[in-house]
Design a protein around this motif. Structure first.
Motif, PDB file in Angstrom:
ATOM      1  N   ASP A 157       6.468  -0.128 -32.985  1.00 39.37           N
ATOM      2  CA  ASP A 157       6.085  -1.500 -33.352  1.00 39.37           C
ATOM      3  C   ASP A 157       7.260  -2.446 -33.145  1.00 39.37           C
ATOM      4  O   ASP A 157       7.123  -3.530 -32.577  1.00 39.37           O
ATOM      5  N   THR A 158       8.419  -2.028 -33.629  1.00 44.38           N
ATOM      6  CA  THR A 158       9.616  -2.847 -33.455  1.00 44.38           C
ATOM      7  C   THR A 158       9.981  -2.959 -31.980  1.00 44.38           C
ATOM      8  O   THR A 158      10.357  -4.032 -31.493  1.00 44.38           O
ATOM      9  N   ALA A 159       9.845  -1.856 -31.234  1.00 44.62           N
ATOM     10  CA  ALA A 159      10.134  -1.886 -29.796  1.00 44.62           C
ATOM     11  C   ALA A 159       9.216  -2.865 -29.080  1.00 44.62           C
ATOM     12  O   ALA A 159       9.653  -3.629 -28.218  1.00 44.62           O
ATOM     13  N   ALA A 160       7.933  -2.858 -29.437  1.00 43.50           N
ATOM     14  CA  ALA A 160       6.977  -3.772 -28.804  1.00 43.50           C
ATOM     15  C   ALA A 160       7.336  -5.227 -29.086  1.00 43.50           C
ATOM     16  O   ALA A 160       7.266  -6.086 -28.198  1.00 43.50           O
ATOM     17  N   THR A 161       7.735  -5.510 -30.320  1.00 43.46           N
ATOM     18  CA  THR A 161       8.095  -6.881 -30.684  1.00 43.46           C
ATOM     19  C   THR A 161       9.380  -7.302 -29.987  1.00 43.46           C
ATOM     20  O   THR A 161       9.503  -8.434 -29.504  1.00 43.46           O
ATOM     21  N   LEU A 162      10.352  -6.391 -29.908  1.00 43.62           N
ATOM     22  CA  LEU A 162      11.603  -6.676 -29.211  1.00 43.62           C
ATOM     23  C   LEU A 162      11.350  -6.967 -27.732  1.00 43.62           C
ATOM     24  O   LEU A 162      11.801  -7.997 -27.198  1.00 43.62           O
ATOM     25  N   ARG A 163      10.605  -6.090 -27.067  1.00 42.08           N
ATOM     26  CA  ARG A 163      10.343  -6.284 -25.636  1.00 42.08           C
ATOM     27  C   ARG A 163       9.479  -7.523 -25.400  1.00 42.08           C
ATOM     28  O   ARG A 163       9.678  -8.236 -24.406  1.00 42.08           O
ATOM     29  N   ALA A 164       8.549  -7.797 -26.278  1.00 40.43           N
ATOM     30  CA  ALA A 164       7.715  -8.993 -26.124  1.00 40.43           C
ATOM     31  C   ALA A 164       8.561 -10.256 -26.164  1.00 40.43           C
ATOM     32  O   ALA A 164       8.340 -11.200 -25.394  1.00 40.43           O
ATOM     33  N   ASN A 165       9.546 -10.273 -27.043  1.00 38.15           N
ATOM     34  CA  ASN A 165      10.449 -11.420 -27.108  1.00 38.15           C
ATOM     35  C   ASN A 165      11.334 -11.494 -25.873  1.00 38.15           C
ATOM     36  O   ASN A 165      11.519 -12.571 -25.290  1.00 38.15           O
ATOM     37  N   GLU A 166      11.858 -10.352 -25.443  1.00 34.22           N
ATOM     38  CA  GLU A 166      12.733 -10.338 -24.265  1.00 34.22           C
ATOM     39  C   GLU A 166      11.989 -10.752 -22.995  1.00 34.22           C
ATOM     40  O   GLU A 166      12.561 -11.400 -22.107  1.00 34.22           O
ATOM     41  N   MET A 167      10.724 -10.386 -22.918  1.00 35.38           N
ATOM     42  CA  MET A 167       9.915 -10.716 -21.737  1.00 35.38           C
ATOM     43  C   MET A 167       9.253 -12.088 -21.848  1.00 35.38           C
ATOM     44  O   MET A 167       8.513 -12.498 -20.956  1.00 35.38           O
ATOM     45  N   ALA A 168       9.484 -12.787 -22.945  1.00 32.52           N
ATOM     46  CA  ALA A 168       8.875 -14.112 -23.171  1.00 32.52           C
ATOM     47  C   ALA A 168       7.353 -14.040 -23.175  1.00 32.52           C
ATOM     48  O   ALA A 168       6.666 -14.908 -22.612  1.00 32.52           O
ATOM     49  N   CYS A 169       6.813 -12.994 -23.814  1.00 36.12           N
ATOM     50  CA  CYS A 169       5.357 -12.892 -23.962  1.00 36.12           C
ATOM     51  C   CYS A 169       4.863 -13.970 -24.926  1.00 36.12           C
ATOM     52  O   CYS A 169       5.584 -14.385 -25.838  1.00 36.12           O
ATOM     53  N   GLU A 170       3.625 -14.385 -24.738  1.00 34.32           N
ATOM     54  CA  GLU A 170       3.056 -15.421 -25.576  1.00 34.32           C
ATOM     55  C   GLU A 170       2.447 -14.869 -26.854  1.00 34.32           C
ATOM     56  O   GLU A 170       2.241 -15.606 -27.820  1.00 34.32           O
ATOM     57  N   ALA A 171       2.146 -13.578 -26.864  1.00 36.47           N
ATOM     58  CA  ALA A 171       1.563 -12.951 -28.055  1.00 36.47           C
ATOM     59  C   ALA A 171       1.626 -11.439 -27.901  1.00 36.47           C
ATOM     60  O   ALA A 171       1.738 -10.914 -26.787  1.00 36.47           O
ATOM     61  N   ILE A 172       1.549 -10.755 -29.044  1.00 40.62           N
ATOM     62  CA  ILE A 172       1.377  -9.306 -29.070  1.00 40.62           C
ATOM     63  C   ILE A 172      -0.075  -9.026 -29.429  1.00 40.62           C
ATOM     64  O   ILE A 172      -0.590  -9.546 -30.423  1.00 40.62           O
ATOM     65  N   PHE A 173      -0.739  -8.224 -28.629  1.00 38.53           N
ATOM     66  CA  PHE A 173      -2.105  -7.801 -28.920  1.00 38.53           C
ATOM     67  C   PHE A 173      -2.046  -6.341 -29.364  1.00 38.53           C
ATOM     68  O   PHE A 173      -1.698  -5.472 -28.573  1.00 38.53           O
ATOM     69  N   LYS A 174      -2.349  -6.122 -30.630  1.00 38.13           N
ATOM     70  CA  LYS A 174      -2.284  -4.758 -31.157  1.00 38.13           C
ATOM     71  C   LYS A 174      -3.691  -4.184 -31.234  1.00 38.13           C
ATOM     72  O   LYS A 174      -4.521  -4.616 -32.031  1.00 38.13           O
ATOM     73  N   GLY A 175      -3.955  -3.200 -30.363  1.00 40.07           N
ATOM     74  CA  GLY A 175      -5.258  -2.557 -30.347  1.00 40.07           C
ATOM     75  C   GLY A 175      -5.318  -1.432 -31.359  1.00 40.07           C
ATOM     76  O   GLY A 175      -4.474  -0.539 -31.356  1.00 40.07           O
ATOM     77  N   THR A 176      -6.305  -1.483 -32.244  1.00 38.71           N
ATOM     78  CA  THR A 176      -6.446  -0.489 -33.309  1.00 38.71           C
ATOM     79  C   THR A 176      -7.880   0.046 -33.322  1.00 38.71           C
ATOM     80  O   THR A 176      -8.688  -0.287 -32.455  1.00 38.71           O
ATOM     81  N   LYS A 177      -8.201   0.821 -34.335  1.00 38.40           N
ATOM     82  CA  LYS A 177      -9.551   1.359 -34.474  1.00 38.40           C
ATOM     83  C   LYS A 177     -10.441   0.449 -35.322  1.00 38.40           C
ATOM     84  O   LYS A 177     -11.630   0.720 -35.485  1.00 38.40           O
ATOM     85  N   VAL A 178      -9.882  -0.614 -35.885  1.00 38.60           N
ATOM     86  CA  VAL A 178     -10.668  -1.586 -36.655  1.00 38.60           C
ATOM     87  C   VAL A 178     -10.481  -2.970 -36.044  1.00 38.60           C
ATOM     88  O   VAL A 178      -9.524  -3.215 -35.303  1.00 38.60           O
ATOM     89  N   ASP A 179     -11.394  -3.885 -36.376  1.00 44.28           N
ATOM     90  CA  ASP A 179     -11.438  -5.179 -35.693  1.00 44.28           C
ATOM     91  C   ASP A 179     -10.620  -6.267 -36.385  1.00 44.28           C
ATOM     92  O   ASP A 179     -11.025  -7.426 -36.431  1.00 44.28           O
ATOM     93  N   GLY A 180      -9.474  -5.887 -36.931  1.00 45.95           N
ATOM     94  CA  GLY A 180      -8.613  -6.883 -37.558  1.00 45.95           C
ATOM     95  C   GLY A 180      -7.826  -6.311 -38.712  1.00 45.95           C
ATOM     96  O   GLY A 180      -7.730  -5.089 -38.879  1.00 45.95           O
ATOM     97  N   VAL A 181      -7.288  -7.214 -39.522  1.00 43.36           N
ATOM     98  CA  VAL A 181      -6.480  -6.833 -40.682  1.00 43.36           C
ATOM     99  C   VAL A 181      -7.341  -6.990 -41.939  1.00 43.36           C
ATOM    100  O   VAL A 181      -7.971  -8.040 -42.142  1.00 43.36           O
ATOM    101  N   TYR A 182      -7.373  -5.965 -42.759  1.00 40.20           N
ATOM    102  CA  TYR A 182      -8.170  -5.959 -43.982  1.00 40.20           C
ATOM    103  C   TYR A 182      -7.259  -5.871 -45.200  1.00 40.20           C
ATOM    104  O   TYR A 182      -6.125  -5.381 -45.112  1.00 40.20           O
ATOM    105  N   ASP A 183      -7.792  -6.308 -46.343  1.00 35.77           N
ATOM    106  CA  ASP A 183      -7.004  -6.238 -47.569  1.00 35.77           C
ATOM    107  C   ASP A 183      -6.889  -4.806 -48.090  1.00 35.77           C
ATOM    108  O   ASP A 183      -6.014  -4.490 -48.885  1.00 35.77           O
ATOM    109  N   LYS A 184      -7.776  -3.919 -47.610  1.00 32.07           N
ATOM    110  CA  LYS A 184      -7.693  -2.484 -47.898  1.00 32.07           C
ATOM    111  C   LYS A 184      -8.439  -1.742 -46.802  1.00 32.07           C
ATOM    112  O   LYS A 184      -9.109  -2.363 -45.963  1.00 32.07           O
ATOM    113  N   ASP A 185      -8.318  -0.448 -46.787  1.00 34.44           N
ATOM    114  CA  ASP A 185      -8.863   0.362 -45.700  1.00 34.44           C
ATOM    115  C   ASP A 185     -10.384   0.224 -45.619  1.00 34.44           C
ATOM    116  O   ASP A 185     -11.103   0.663 -46.520  1.00 34.44           O
ATOM    117  N   PRO A 186     -10.913  -0.383 -44.538  1.00 34.60           N
ATOM    118  CA  PRO A 186     -12.361  -0.567 -44.440  1.00 34.60           C
ATOM    119  C   PRO A 186     -13.129   0.739 -44.238  1.00 34.60           C
ATOM    120  O   PRO A 186     -14.343   0.786 -44.449  1.00 34.60           O
TER     121      PRO A 186
END
Length: 245
Positions: free
Chosen positions: A150-179
């Motif tokens: 995760d830290t590596a992805a954020t570091l490289r995204a900044n170094e490469m001047a990416c506009e956003a990080i897209f994190k692909g997971t098994k759920v469709d977003g961030v939840y307040d607890k495990d859906p």
């Protein structure tokens, strides 16, 4: 199933980072690489690449070896983390093979030099690959123990001047607890970096979130299991959570 590009609005993103876990490559096996799953994810990347988006990728190694778990079982932490880094190289090579089977020029770039296998990380060279529309897969984390992919992805995204990080997971977003465990779990449409840290929402580890916050780099969390999901999210469709300032 490939997405019909004519049905999608033009994406406003020029260069992005796609972060996926190693577990995403193992399908239903429970361990290792599942070639049909790797091929399906490669097709998702191709669909976005066909839109003209420059793509960076970081893939975890948890489907093969996870350093923290090795350490918990008595292995010296530094050794365990290096083993985990090597696992990410294996996953990166598998994804490279799948992408090149789809005629997408791809470079695996390792933070640990291994010239016979892949390129060493040189920032300006990596930027040039992206400018030439090659997919760059950054492997071996940051090259240092005690840092996650995760830290590596954020570091490289900044170094490469990416506009956003897209994190692909098994759920469709961030939840307040495990859906998957709680039927009343609430999904956030947007959430701030500080809320992620304060509420321990588990989007990424704290170092990655802090690095994204300090550089105002948005993180988009979406489901990689949804066919056409990556392309749809880039075009402003679908369900996701945006982490921002």
């Amino acid at each position: 199933m490939p997405v019909n590009l004519s049905e999608l609005p033009v994406t406003t993103h020029g260069r992005v980072m796609l972060k996926i876990s190693g577990e995403a490559l193992m399908g239903d096996q429970g361990y290792g690489l599942h070639p049909p799953t790797v091929a399906r994810i490669a097709q998702e990347v191709k669909t976005v690449h066909d839109l003209g988006v420059e793509i960076c990728m970081v893939i975890g190694g948890g489907n093969i070896f996870r350093g923290l778990q090795g350490s918990a079982q008595g292995m010296e932490r530094t050794t365990a983390d290096y083993m985990g880094m090597l696992a990410t190289v294996m996953n990166a090579l598998a994804m490279q093979a799948a992408l090149e089977a789809l005629k997408i020029h791809t470079r695996v770039i390792s933070a640990i030099p291994m010239d016979q296998v892949c390129e060493p990380y040189i920032r300006r060279r990596a930027v040039r690959h992206l400018e030439k529309k090659r997919v760059c897969i950054f492997a071996a984390g940051t090259g240092n123990p005690y840092f996650t992919t995760d830290t590596a992805a954020t570091l490289r995204a900044n170094e490469m001047a990416c506009e956003a990080i897209f994190k692909g997971t098994k759920v469709d977003g961030v939840y307040d607890k495990d859906p998957n465990k709680f039927a009343d779990a609430k999904r956030y449409d947007t959430v701030t970096y500080d809320e992620v840290l304060q509420k321990h929402l588990g989007v990424m580890d704290a170092s990655a979130i802090a690095l994204a916050r300090d550089n105002n780099l948005p993180i988009i969390v979406f489901s990689l299991d949804e066919p056409g999901g990556f392309c749809g999210i880039l075009a402003g469709r679908g369900t996701y959570t945006k982490v921002h300032g």
